[in-house]
Design a protein around this motif. Structure first.
Motif, PDB file in Angstrom:
ATOM      1  N   ARG A 187      51.267  16.644 101.372  1.00 59.37           N
ATOM      2  CA  ARG A 187      50.885  16.919 100.100  1.00 59.37           C
ATOM      3  C   ARG A 187      50.597  15.658  99.904  1.00 59.37           C
ATOM      4  O   ARG A 187      50.094  15.127  98.561  1.00 59.37           O
ATOM      5  CB  ARG A 187      52.455  18.040  99.719  1.00 59.37           C
ATOM      6  CG  ARG A 187      52.144  19.315  99.590  1.00 59.37           C
ATOM      7  CD  ARG A 187      52.472  20.215  99.328  1.00 59.37           C
ATOM      8  NE  ARG A 187      52.447  21.220  99.502  1.00 59.37           N
ATOM      9  CZ  ARG A 187      53.451  22.381  99.318  1.00 59.37           C
ATOM     10  NH1 ARG A 187      54.403  22.337  98.726  1.00 59.37           N
ATOM     11  NH2 ARG A 187      53.373  23.957  99.649  1.00 59.37           N
TER      12      ARG A 187
ATOM     13  N   GLN B   5      45.425  21.811  97.184  1.00 64.04           N
ATOM     14  CA  GLN B   5      47.227  21.012  97.403  1.00 64.04           C
ATOM     15  C   GLN B   5      47.773  21.698  98.133  1.00 64.04           C
ATOM     16  O   GLN B   5      47.871  21.734  99.581  1.00 64.04           O
ATOM     17  CB  GLN B   5      47.252  20.174  95.988  1.00 64.04           C
ATOM     18  CG  GLN B   5      48.883  19.464  97.240  1.00 64.04           C
ATOM     19  CD  GLN B   5      49.521  19.539  95.867  1.00 64.04           C
ATOM     20  OE1 GLN B   5      50.011  19.590  94.839  1.00 64.04           O
ATOM     21  NE2 GLN B   5      50.576  17.571  95.892  1.00 64.04           N
TER      22      GLN B   5
ATOM     23  N   ASP C 289      54.830  20.473  92.648  1.00 62.62           N
ATOM     24  CA  ASP C 289      53.133  20.459  93.173  1.00 62.62           C
ATOM     25  C   ASP C 289      52.684  21.739  93.059  1.00 62.62           C
ATOM     26  O   ASP C 289      51.218  22.195  92.483  1.00 62.62           O
ATOM     27  CB  ASP C 289      53.678  20.204  94.728  1.00 62.62           C
ATOM     28  CG  ASP C 289      54.218  19.420  95.586  1.00 62.62           C
ATOM     29  OD1 ASP C 289      53.623  18.076  94.779  1.00 62.62           O
ATOM     30  OD2 ASP C 289      54.690  19.652  96.701  1.00 62.62           O
TER      31      ASP C 289
ATOM     32  N   ARG D 194      57.237  14.153  90.908  1.00 61.10           N
ATOM     33  CA  ARG D 194      57.721  14.677  91.910  1.00 61.10           C
ATOM     34  C   ARG D 194      58.365  13.366  92.768  1.00 61.10           C
ATOM     35  O   ARG D 194      58.554  14.183  93.805  1.00 61.10           O
ATOM     36  CB  ARG D 194      56.206  14.500  93.135  1.00 61.10           C
ATOM     37  CG  ARG D 194      55.920  15.158  94.206  1.00 61.10           C
ATOM     38  CD  ARG D 194      55.416  15.260  94.814  1.00 61.10           C
ATOM     39  NE  ARG D 194      55.136  16.217  96.204  1.00 61.10           N
ATOM     40  CZ  ARG D 194      54.941  15.527  97.347  1.00 61.10           C
ATOM     41  NH1 ARG D 194      55.816  14.592  97.401  1.00 61.10           N
ATOM     42  NH2 ARG D 194      55.703  16.427  98.414  1.00 61.10           N
TER      43      ARG D 194
END
Length: 325
Positions: free
Chosen positions: A40, A30, A114, A101
């Motif tokens: 993302r 990622q 992340d 997130r």
């Protein structure tokens, strides 16, 4: 009956390696591939409907081991206690990274989670791969069937790059395709290195192939999978690359299981202390009864996965009104 349950358990572990394997690889890649917040979110959207379901294969495999091979379960879970606790924490951190997130709309908050998601995915890949390497090498199992192994082979991330290329578009897809092409050569070299290392450390793994040459179908499947992945990457056939690279993983794990059989936990101290499918299995009557429930459960699981993967097939897009997945 013991051999059948060995095959079923191996099948479940292979399914976990393939399905949750691409989840782990997506998390690992990622921060490398996704440069912007929208990218993302695309990465998370690619695995959002399936990541938690894929992890069920690990839980189900553990439950199957507990039922079919209780001695193996007791020995391995006590011997690998520290690594298993690390795996548990990393699995929780991956889930937290995904779920937390989008709870706060701030760049620093998103960047932190992340990073948690990506680093925990990378460490899980390393830990699980190294655990498999320790099993192949042999662990210090004593006469009492117990050991402690605090030490810690990694899975390829080519399927994960192909998966992202298959599920995304634009610049992110192009970067995933480029990375998959570069990683293929690394997979080839590390696979050859692993083959030489296994042959040197545990040459007995080839005995089953000498007695039953039909087993070479598994390494042949790995060669076909690796070659097919290369061709599909060159042709930018993302779906084909993902399927062939999954075939490679499946074939390599099946080759390992075939070479170890009937051992399930080789002893590095005394061959007589090795746990096999015969001295670690449950009673034959229990295995017979359990097979019925296993089939019922697998039918339900198969139906669920067919439905979920068909429902969310195709390219993913970042939802404009959702900052998470």
């Amino acid at each position: 009956m013991e051999t059948l349950w060995f095959v079923l358990l191996s099948f479940m572990l292979c399914m976990y390696a393939i399905l949750d394997g691409f989840d782990l690889g997506v998390g690992t890649l990622q921060l490398i591939l996704a440069k912007k917040d929208d990218e993302r979110r695309l990465v998370l959207n690619a695995i959002a409907p399936v990541w938690d379901g894929n992890e069920v294969w690990l839980i189900a495999a553990g439950g199957t081991m507990f039922f079919a091979f209780p001695v193996l379960y007791a020995s391995s879970f006590s011997g690998f206690y520290l690594p298993l606790m690390i795996v548990l924490w990393l699995l929780m951190l991956r889930g937290l990274g995904i779920e937390f997130r989008h709870q706060v709309h701030h760049a620093m908050w998103r960047s932190f989670w992340d990073s948690v998601f990506s680093v925990s995915s990378l460490l899980l890949t390393i830990v699980l791969g190294a655990a498999l390497g320790n099993v192949v090498r042999g662990v210090p199992v004593g006469k009492d069937g117990y050991f402690f192994e605090p030490r810690w082979t990694t899975f390829t991330v080519v399927p994960q790059a192909c998966f992202l290329a298959m599920k995304t578009g634009g610049e992110l897809q192009e970067r995933a395709q480029l990375l998959a092409a570069r990683l293929w050569w690394a997979v080839l070299l590390t696979s050859l290195g692993a083959l030489l290392a296994v042959s040197a450390i545990r040459p007995a793994i080839w005995q089953n192939y000498s007695r039953s040459p039909w087993g070479f179908i598994f390494p042949l499947g790995g060669v076909i999978g690796l070659a097919g992945t290369f061709i599909c990457i060159r042709l930018k056939k993302d779906r084909g690359g993902f399927l062939f690279s999954s075939l490679f993983i499946l074939s390599m794990l099946a080759s390992t299981a075939f070479g170890l059989y009937p051992a399930v936990l080789p002893s590095a101290l005394d061959p007589d202390a090795t746990l096999t499918i015969y001295n670690s299995a449950a009673h034959a009557s229990a295995l017979s009864i359990g097979l019925t429930w296993w089939i019922v459960g697998m039918v339900a699981v198969a139906g669920y996965f067919v439905y979920i993967y068909r429902s969310f097939r195709g390219k993913v897009t970042p939802d404009g009104g959702n900052s998470g997945y």
